[in-house]
Scaffold this active site. Structure first.
Site: not given
Ligand code: HEM
Length: 502
Positions: A128, A55, A338
Site C-alpha cells: 500500500n 482494490h 489472493y
Molecule cells: C488479511 C488481510 C487481507 C486480505 C484477506 C486481503 C485480501 C485481498 C483480496 C481478496 C484482494 C483482491 C485480489 C484480486 O481479486 O485480484 C486484495 C487486493 C489487494 N490487497 Fe489485500 N487483503 C488483506 C490485506 C491487505 C494489506 C495489509 C495490504 C497492503 C499492505 C493489501 C493490499 C492489497 C492490494 C494492493 C490489492 C490489489 C492488488 C492488485 O493491484 O491487483 N491487502 N486483497
C-alpha cells in the site's frame, strides 16, 4: 477488401457480414442458424469478469527494476545478484473501497503492487502507500472491508459503519490518522510512496535470515490534494490518475521510485519494545535505517489495459528464493487469500495469462494439468512424464532452494490483545512529532468531514480513542465537527431566508 485482413469467426471461418443479420424476409425473424451473429452477441455477454472484491479501481504500467546497491549479504534472490541488473516489472496501483468505476482522486488508501519477473519466478510485492494497516488480525479484514463498501439497505457508503468499526478497534487509529492526513489523497501514483507494510524476511547464501520491511520512495516527491481540490477535480474528471499516468509515460516523463529495505536480525525481534510482526506498527528509522537497494522506473503503457492490468493477479504468496514470509498473522492469511481470489476471478490457470506468465517461461515446470481454459502444453517433451516421481527425467523439486529453518515455539491458542496502550504510542508520535500545526489542523478538518453524518454515540466513542492518542487531537476534531455543523446551520438559515423572501 483488397489489402485489409479478413474478418473471421473465432473458429477462423470467413465472416460474410458484420452488418446485416440473416432474416426471413426484409425484417425478420432472424434465423437461428445465423451463428455469426449469435457468436458476436454471446461474446458481448461475456466481456466482463468479476471486479476485484477490494482494490477494484486501478491503474497499471510496465517498467524495470535496476539494482543500484549490493544487498547480497541479506538476500540470495537472483534479482538482487549484481549492481546494474535489471528485472521487468508490472505495476498496478489502486484505491481500496471504490468500485471499478469510482473516481480516482478519492480519499482512500492506495494499493501499490509490483510484480517482478525474476529468473527464479515472479516476486509480487503487494503493498500500500502506507507503512501500516488498520487491523492486525485477518479475522477483522472482511468486516473492515464491509464497512468501507455500500450499506446493504441504503446502498450508500456509511461513515457510521466506518467509525463504529474503528472505534471498536483502537489499533486502527494509526492508519486512520494517516488516511485523514494530507497523505490521504495523492495527486497520482507517481507522487506517492509504496510500502510492503508487513514484515517479510530475506535470507542469504549462508542461510542467515533477517526480517525486512520494503519501502519504495517516490523520486518525483509527494504531492497531494486537499478535500476541496479533489472535489473540484472530480467534478471535471473522474479519471485523473489514469490520465496523468498514461500521459506521463507517453511523454517520457517516467515515474520512478527508490527501493529501500529496513533490516532486523532474526534474533533481535524478541528484544524490541514493540511487536515487529504487528502490521499496525512501523519500525523506527532511527533504529532500523533505510538501506538503498535499487530503482523502479515505469516506462511503458500496457498495449491492452484489460489483458495486462485487469488480468494482473498479484499475491503475497509469490516469493522467490531469498525472500520469504514472517510470522505476521495478517500476512499469513494473505498468503491464502489472493491466489484463492484469482482462481475465482480469473480462473484456474490465471498464472499462465500474459500479465502473469513468468518471463522465464522455459523454467515453468509443474504437473498441474487440465481444467477450464488449459491452453498450454506442459508435458516436458515426454507424454509419459505426467506424474512425479517418474523414471522419464521429468522435473523434480530442488531441495537446495529451501528456506533456512525457522524456530517456532509457543502454545497454539487465540491470543487476545485488548486495549493495548502500545496502540497509541506511534499515532501519538505521528501526531506530535511528525505533523506540524497546519497539518494537524487539516487532519482535524478532514476527519470531521469524514465523520460529519455519524451518530453521537459513534462520534463520542471515536473521540475517546483520539483522546487516548492525545487530548489535542480529540479537541481539534471536536472543534472541527462543531465548525462544520455551524457552517451547515448557517447554510440552512440562509436558505430559509431566501425561501421566506420568495
Ligand atoms: C488479511 C488481510 C487481507 C486480505 C484477506 C486481503 C485480501 C485481498 C483480496 C481478496 C484482494 C483482491 C485480489 C484480486 O481479486 O485480484 C486484495 C487486493 C489487494 N490487497 Fe489485500 N487483503 C488483506 C490485506 C491487505 C494489506 C495489509 C495490504 C497492503 C499492505 C493489501 C493490499 C492489497 C492490494 C494492493 C490489492 C490489489 C492488488 C492488485 O493491484 O491487483 N491487502 N486483497
Amino acid at each position: 477488401m483488397a489489402d485489409k485482413p479478413r474478418l473471421t469467426t473465432t473458429a477462423g471461418a470467413p465472416v460474410v457480414s458484420n452488418q446485416y443479420s440473416q432474416t426471413a424476409g426484409r425484417n425478420g425473424p432472424i434465423l437461428l442458424q445465423d451463428y455469426q451473429l449469435i457468436e458476436k452477441l454471446a461474446h458481448q455477454n461475456r466481456e466482463r469478469i468479476p471486479e476485484r472484491v477490494v482494490h477494484a479501481k486501478g491503474w497499471g504500467a510496465q517498467g524495470t527494476f535496476t539494482v543500484t546497491h549490493d544487498i547480497s549479504k541479506y538476500s540470495c534472490a537472483a534479482l538482487f545478484s549484481e549492481v546494474g541488473k535489471t528485472t521487468e516489472v508490472l505495476a498496478r496501483w489502486s484505491t481500496v473501497a471504490g468500485e471499478a468505476g469510482a473516481a480516482d482522486a478519492e480519499r482512500d488508501v492506495r494499493g501499490f503492487s509490483l510484480k517482478f519477473f525474476t529468473e527464479e519466478g515472479n516476486w509480487d510485492m503487494v503493498g500500500n502507500n502506507t507503512p501500516i494497516f488498520f487491523v492486525r488480525d485477518a479475522f477483522k479484514f472482511p468486516d473492515f472491508i464491509r464497512t468501507q463498501k455500500r450499506h446493504p439497505k441504503t446502498n450508500l457508503r456509511s461513515p457510521e459503519a466506518m467509525f463504529d468499526f474503528w472505534a471498536a478497534q483502537p489499533e486502527s487509529v494509526h492508519q486512520v490518522t494517516i488516511l485523514m492526513s494530507d497523505r490521504g489523497i495523492p495527486v497520482n501514483p507517481a507522487r506517492m510512496n509504496g510500502y510492503g507494510s508487513h514484515t517479510f524476511s530475506m535470507w542469504n547464501a549462508e542461510g542467515v535470515r533477517h526480517w525486512v520491511k520494503f519501502h519504495f520512495k517516490t523520486q518525483m516527491g509527494h504531492k497531494t490534494y486537499t478535500n476541496a481540490e479533489a472535489e473540484a477535480l472530480i467534478g471535471k474528471t473522474r479519471e485523473s490518475y489514469q490520465e496523468d499516468l498514461y500521459n506521463m509515460i507517453e511523454s517520457g516523463n517516467f515515474p520512478k521510485w527508490t527501493m529501500y529495505i529496513q533490516v532486523m536480525a532474526e534474533e533481535d525481534a524478541a528484544k524490541q519494545p514493540f511487536n515487529p510482526f504487528d502490521l499496525t506498527k512501523v519500525w523506527p528509522h532511527s533504529d532500523f535505517p533505510l538501506i538503498e537497494v535499487g530503482e523502479v522506473e515505469m516506462n511503458r503503457n500496457p498495449e491492452n489495459y484489460f489483458q495486462m492490468v485487469e488480468n494482473a493477479a498479484y499475491s503475497p504468496s509469490n516469493v522467490v528464493p531469498g525472500i520469504g514470509f514472517s510470522p505476521d498473522k495478517m500476512l499469513q492469511a494473505r498468503i491464502f487469500s489472493y491466489a484463492d481470489a484469482h482462481r475465482y476471478r480469473l480462473g484456474t490457470h490465471y498464472e499462465a495469462l500474459p500479465a502473469n506468465a513468468p518471463k522465464a517461461a522455459a523454467n515453468v515446470n509443474h504437473y498441474h494439468k487440465d481444467g477450464p481454459m488449459r491452453f498450454f502444453t506442459n508435458d516436458f517433451g515426454n507424454p509419459d512424464a505426467y506424474y512425479e516421481p517418474n523414471q522419464y527425467d521429468g522435473p523434480v523439486a530442488d531441495f537446495s532452494k529451501k528456506e533456512p529453518p525457522l524456530r517456532i515455539d509457543g502454545d497454539a491458542d487465540r491470543y487476545v490483545v485488548e486495549d493495548a496502550d502500545a496502540d497509541y504510542v506511534q499515532p501519538r508520535q505521528l501526531y506530535l512529532e511528525v505533523l506540524d500545526q497546519d497539518e494537524r489542523n487539516r487532519l482535524h478538518h478532514n476527519m470531521a468531514a469524514a465523520m460529519g453524518p455519524c451518530s453521537e454515540s459513534v462520534t463520542e466513542r471515536w473521540l475517546a480513542v483520539l483522546e487516548r492518542v492525545h487530548p489535542d487531537y480529540a479537541a481539534g476534531v471536536r472543534q472541527a465537527l462543531k465548525d462544520a455543523s455551524d457552517v451547515n446551520a448557517i447554510a440552512v438559515t440562509d436558505d430559509s431566508a431566501i425561501e421566506a423572501a420568495e
